[in-house]
Design a protein around this motif. Structure first.
Motif, PDB file in Angstrom:
ATOM      1  N   GLY A   8       0.868  -1.284   0.024  1.00 19.26           N
ATOM      2  CA  GLY A   8      -0.022  -0.001  -0.203  1.00 19.26           C
ATOM      3  C   GLY A   8       0.689   1.121  -0.030  1.00 19.26           C
ATOM      4  O   GLY A   8       0.385   2.450  -0.032  1.00 19.26           O
ATOM      5  N   GLY A   9       2.064   1.135   0.032  1.00 18.13           N
ATOM      6  CA  GLY A   9       3.075   2.503   0.148  1.00 18.13           C
ATOM      7  C   GLY A   9       2.721   3.007  -1.312  1.00 18.13           C
ATOM      8  O   GLY A   9       2.366   2.559  -2.424  1.00 18.13           O
ATOM      9  N   GLY A  10       3.519   4.381  -1.350  1.00 16.11           N
ATOM     10  CA  GLY A  10       3.660   4.813  -2.595  1.00 16.11           C
ATOM     11  C   GLY A  10       3.773   6.227  -2.523  1.00 16.11           C
ATOM     12  O   GLY A  10       4.309   6.781  -1.523  1.00 16.11           O
ATOM     13  N   LEU A  11       3.667   7.076  -3.578  1.00 13.60           N
ATOM     14  CA  LEU A  11       3.913   8.572  -3.661  1.00 13.60           C
ATOM     15  C   LEU A  11       2.622   9.252  -3.602  1.00 13.60           C
ATOM     16  O   LEU A  11       1.796   8.976  -4.265  1.00 13.60           O
ATOM     17  CB  LEU A  11       4.744   9.090  -4.997  1.00 13.60           C
ATOM     18  CG  LEU A  11       4.843  10.374  -5.270  1.00 13.60           C
ATOM     19  CD1 LEU A  11       5.834  11.011  -4.137  1.00 13.60           C
ATOM     20  CD2 LEU A  11       5.631  10.572  -6.683  1.00 13.60           C
ATOM     21  N   VAL A  12       2.696  10.354  -2.649  1.00 16.58           N
ATOM     22  CA  VAL A  12       1.335  10.991  -2.579  1.00 16.58           C
ATOM     23  C   VAL A  12       1.808  12.555  -2.105  1.00 16.58           C
ATOM     24  O   VAL A  12       2.994  12.813  -1.800  1.00 16.58           O
ATOM     25  CB  VAL A  12       0.476  10.345  -1.318  1.00 16.58           C
ATOM     26  CG1 VAL A  12       1.192  10.691  -0.022  1.00 16.58           C
ATOM     27  CG2 VAL A  12      -0.754  11.072  -1.388  1.00 16.58           C
ATOM     28  N   GLN A  13       1.058  13.356  -2.508  1.00 15.12           N
ATOM     29  CA  GLN A  13       1.231  15.073  -2.296  1.00 15.12           C
ATOM     30  C   GLN A  13       0.680  15.202  -0.858  1.00 15.12           C
ATOM     31  O   GLN A  13      -0.153  14.714  -0.136  1.00 15.12           O
ATOM     32  CB  GLN A  13       0.275  15.928  -3.302  1.00 15.12           C
ATOM     33  CG  GLN A  13       0.886  15.870  -4.652  1.00 15.12           C
ATOM     34  CD  GLN A  13       0.182  16.677  -5.445  1.00 15.12           C
ATOM     35  OE1 GLN A  13      -1.016  17.136  -5.112  1.00 15.12           O
ATOM     36  NE2 GLN A  13       0.767  17.333  -6.457  1.00 15.12           N
ATOM     37  N   ALA A  14       1.370  16.150  -0.365  1.00 15.08           N
ATOM     38  CA  ALA A  14       0.984  16.669   1.049  1.00 15.08           C
ATOM     39  C   ALA A  14      -0.490  16.773   0.937  1.00 15.08           C
ATOM     40  O   ALA A  14      -0.928  17.396   0.216  1.00 15.08           O
ATOM     41  CB  ALA A  14       1.756  17.937   1.293  1.00 15.08           C
ATOM     42  N   GLY A  15      -0.988  16.437   2.063  1.00 13.43           N
ATOM     43  CA  GLY A  15      -2.417  16.694   2.340  1.00 13.43           C
ATOM     44  C   GLY A  15      -3.287  15.322   2.050  1.00 13.43           C
ATOM     45  O   GLY A  15      -4.492  15.418   2.294  1.00 13.43           O
TER      46      GLY A  15
END
Length: 124
Positions: A8-15
């Protein structure tokens, strides 16, 4: 022996939000405490959240309290960590851990089994 596999990990934007999962197999974990830790390069593993499998008692570090939520699915032997309102400082490898005693402690050395980790990256 208990095997733990995170996903479930990954790259996400702040917020933004992510949901991590940890599949437990092998011995029953019904009397265990489960926890999520995280680690960044050069630093020790940091306790994030924990839950007792039998009663669902939870505990959180102050840095994530109110933003993250730990839960377990007894039927599927799955542990989850919902990450909301993510910040760049939440960027780390997140690890699932299991402890043979049903007491949550924030010390990594007190846990008996570990997963391989999943990377969470929060961009600003």
């Amino acid at each position: 022996q208990v095997q733990l596999v995170e996903s479930g990990g990954g790259l996400v934007q702040a917020g933004g939000s992510l949901r991590l999962s940890c599949a437990a197999s092998g011995r029953t974990v019904s009397n265990y405490a489960m926890a999520w830790f995280r680690q960044t390069p050069g630093k020790e593993r940091e306790f994030v959240a924990g839950i007792t499998w039998s009663t669902g008692t939870t505990d959180y570090s102050n840095s994530v309290k109110g933003r993250f939520a730990v839960s377990r699915d007894n039927a599927k032997n799955m542990l989850h960590l919902q990450l909301n309102s993510l910040k760049p400082e939440d960027t780390a490898v997140y690890y699932c851990a299991a402890r043979r005693l049903s007491v949550i402690v924030p010390t990594s050395s007190r846990y008996d089994y570990w997963g391989q980790g999943t990377q969470v990256t929060v961009s600003s």
